[in-house]
Write a protein that holds these residues in place. Structure first.
Motif, PDB file in Angstrom:
ATOM      1  N   TRP A 115      -1.131  11.721  -9.111  1.00 24.49           N
ATOM      2  CA  TRP A 115      -2.201  12.607  -8.634  1.00 24.49           C
ATOM      3  C   TRP A 115      -1.915  13.961  -8.761  1.00 24.49           C
ATOM      4  O   TRP A 115      -2.845  14.868  -9.327  1.00 24.49           O
ATOM      5  N   ILE A 116      -1.040  14.315  -8.176  1.00 22.43           N
ATOM      6  CA  ILE A 116      -0.642  15.651  -7.970  1.00 22.43           C
ATOM      7  C   ILE A 116      -0.297  16.428  -9.320  1.00 22.43           C
ATOM      8  O   ILE A 116      -0.902  17.602  -9.589  1.00 22.43           O
ATOM      9  N   ILE A 117       0.414  15.831 -10.034  1.00 21.14           N
ATOM     10  CA  ILE A 117       0.591  16.334 -11.569  1.00 21.14           C
ATOM     11  C   ILE A 117      -0.624  16.646 -12.369  1.00 21.14           C
ATOM     12  O   ILE A 117      -1.078  17.463 -13.165  1.00 21.14           O
ATOM     13  N   ILE A 118      -1.551  15.420 -12.382  1.00 22.65           N
ATOM     14  CA  ILE A 118      -2.765  15.588 -13.124  1.00 22.65           C
ATOM     15  C   ILE A 118      -3.580  16.591 -12.535  1.00 22.65           C
ATOM     16  O   ILE A 118      -4.221  17.366 -13.399  1.00 22.65           O
ATOM     17  N   VAL A 119      -4.066  16.489 -11.353  1.00 24.98           N
ATOM     18  CA  VAL A 119      -4.689  17.689 -10.693  1.00 24.98           C
ATOM     19  C   VAL A 119      -4.257  19.004 -10.894  1.00 24.98           C
ATOM     20  O   VAL A 119      -4.937  20.132 -11.463  1.00 24.98           O
TER      21      VAL A 119
ATOM     22  N   ALA B  45       0.690  -1.270  -0.038  1.00 27.56           N
ATOM     23  CA  ALA B  45       0.079  -0.133   0.094  1.00 27.56           C
ATOM     24  C   ALA B  45       0.801   1.310   0.059  1.00 27.56           C
ATOM     25  O   ALA B  45       0.699   2.284  -0.747  1.00 27.56           O
ATOM     26  N   LEU B  46       1.734   1.103   0.923  1.00 29.45           N
ATOM     27  CA  LEU B  46       2.695   2.508   0.582  1.00 29.45           C
ATOM     28  C   LEU B  46       3.618   2.575  -0.473  1.00 29.45           C
ATOM     29  O   LEU B  46       3.821   3.826  -1.161  1.00 29.45           O
ATOM     30  N   ALA B  47       3.900   1.550  -1.193  1.00 24.37           N
ATOM     31  CA  ALA B  47       4.528   1.441  -2.437  1.00 24.37           C
ATOM     32  C   ALA B  47       3.593   2.140  -3.405  1.00 24.37           C
ATOM     33  O   ALA B  47       3.988   2.937  -4.290  1.00 24.37           O
ATOM     34  N   CYS B  48       2.453   1.493  -3.583  1.00 22.07           N
ATOM     35  CA  CYS B  48       1.520   2.063  -4.298  1.00 22.07           C
ATOM     36  C   CYS B  48       1.077   3.703  -4.116  1.00 22.07           C
ATOM     37  O   CYS B  48       0.962   4.464  -5.221  1.00 22.07           O
ATOM     38  N   LEU B  49       1.249   4.011  -2.798  1.00 21.01           N
ATOM     39  CA  LEU B  49       0.691   5.522  -2.626  1.00 21.01           C
ATOM     40  C   LEU B  49       2.156   6.324  -2.870  1.00 21.01           C
ATOM     41  O   LEU B  49       1.862   7.359  -3.584  1.00 21.01           O
ATOM     42  N   GLY B  50       3.193   5.831  -2.962  1.00 20.70           N
ATOM     43  CA  GLY B  50       4.521   6.764  -3.186  1.00 20.70           C
ATOM     44  C   GLY B  50       4.482   6.975  -4.856  1.00 20.70           C
ATOM     45  O   GLY B  50       5.126   7.694  -5.375  1.00 20.70           O
TER      46      GLY B  50
END
Length: 313
Positions: free
Chosen positions: A53-57, A42-47
């Motif tokens: 997400w930040i780039i797209i938003v 989960a931490l690897a996927c979040l990283g």
């Protein structure tokens, strides 16, 4: 008296989603181990997903939202496609995107053609010069002329400021050839011999027998070449002098370094509707989009293509 069962219960076949049987020496993981593995994944996927997400938003945010966030946007407050509209309406980014697509398509086709022909020839034990050509290819993996002799060679061939300079110097990967060769050697020799008896030539055998049986490894190697051409920027910065010929990756680097939007994006930047940061993030999304779209379709071939070719090679 022993009871005889006329109709024994049917044996259930294991589901394809079920976990494969564990070896005898591997213990079942406990609750703590399973929870720890899940937490790490989960931490690897979040990283990985959080920066995307930040780039797209940020690329979909207005100038007002970006100014209020002080830079990168994590929580969207309205969505606008003005950055993508301005980028794809013509100009430097649109031209660079078309160049990158053409270089990727032409370069991948050329690299695959050369790699498949070379790998098939090397996979036929006893062919003319088989061992010497193999040793020559292996030597290039450990020894190279260097950057300056390569540049002088490209310059002497008249390839500077030409799109061929983005393809020919890195057209062939010896590692990919060895993987293809290993996979081709795993194909049944009896099948090849029967085709020879029927009068088929080497090119027909390669096209109608070997390549259809090697779809997995061909898909993986094609993805490797395509991603390499799409992401390449060093050769363009080294051999190209005309800014109008720069591919998308080089334009993206220029945008990030200058911290400003490119010239020719229309009136949106002048009127304050569009932020230069949104333009930079939109260019990054355009650069990542082809790889993100193609990778899931080739993912199922990775295990069969890479491991089989590498082990048998």
């Amino acid at each position: 008296m022993t009871a005889v069962i006329d109709n024994p219960p049917p044996v259930r076949e294991p589901s394809r989603w079920a976990a494969p049987p564990r070896p005898a020496w591997e213990e079942e993981p406990g609750r703590a181990g399973s929870a720890g593995k899940g937490l790490v994944l989960a931490l690897a996927c979040l990283g990985i997903l959080f920066p995307l997400w930040i780039i797209i938003v940020t690329s979909l945010s207005s100038r007002k939202t970006i100014d209020e966030a002080g830079g990168l946007v994590m929580v969207p407050k309205g969505i606008t496609f003005i950055a993508y509209k301005e980028l794809l309406s013509g100009g430097q980014v649109t031209r660079a995107t078309i160049i990158s697509v053409l270089i990727t398509v032409v370069g991948t086709l050329f690299s695959m053609a050369v790699s498949v022909l070379c790998a098939y020839g090397l996979s036929r034990i006893g062919s003319l010069g088989h061992r010497w050509f193999l040793m020559l290819l292996l030597a290039t993996m450990f020894f190279s002329a260097g950057l300056i002799p390569t540049y002088l060679l490209v310059q002497s061939l008249g390839l500077t400021d030409s799109y061929l300079a983005l393809i020919l110097p890195s057209a062939v990967s010896v590692f990919n050839i060895l993987v293809l060769r290993g996979f081709f050697m795993g194909i049944s020799q009896e099948l090849i011999d029967s085709a020879h008896i029927d009068g088929a030539g080497e090119f027909r055998i390669l096209w109608q027998i070997v390549m259809p049986l090697s779809r997995a490894v061909l898909a993986v190697i094609t993805l490797f070449y395509a991603v390499g051409y799409w992401s390449a920027w060093f050769n363009a910065s080294l051999y190209l002098n005309d800014q109008d010929k720069m591919p998308l990756q080089n334009v993206m680097i220029q945008l990030v370094q200058k911290q400003e939007a490119p010239v020719g994006l229309g009136q949106a930047i002048k009127t304050g509707q569009l932020s230069g940061l949104a333009v930079q993030m939109a260019v990054m999304v355009l650069a990542l989009l082809p790889v993100a779209v193609l990778s899931p379709f080739v993912q199922k071939h990775f295990k069969k293509g890479m491991l089989t070719g590498a082990v048998k090679g």
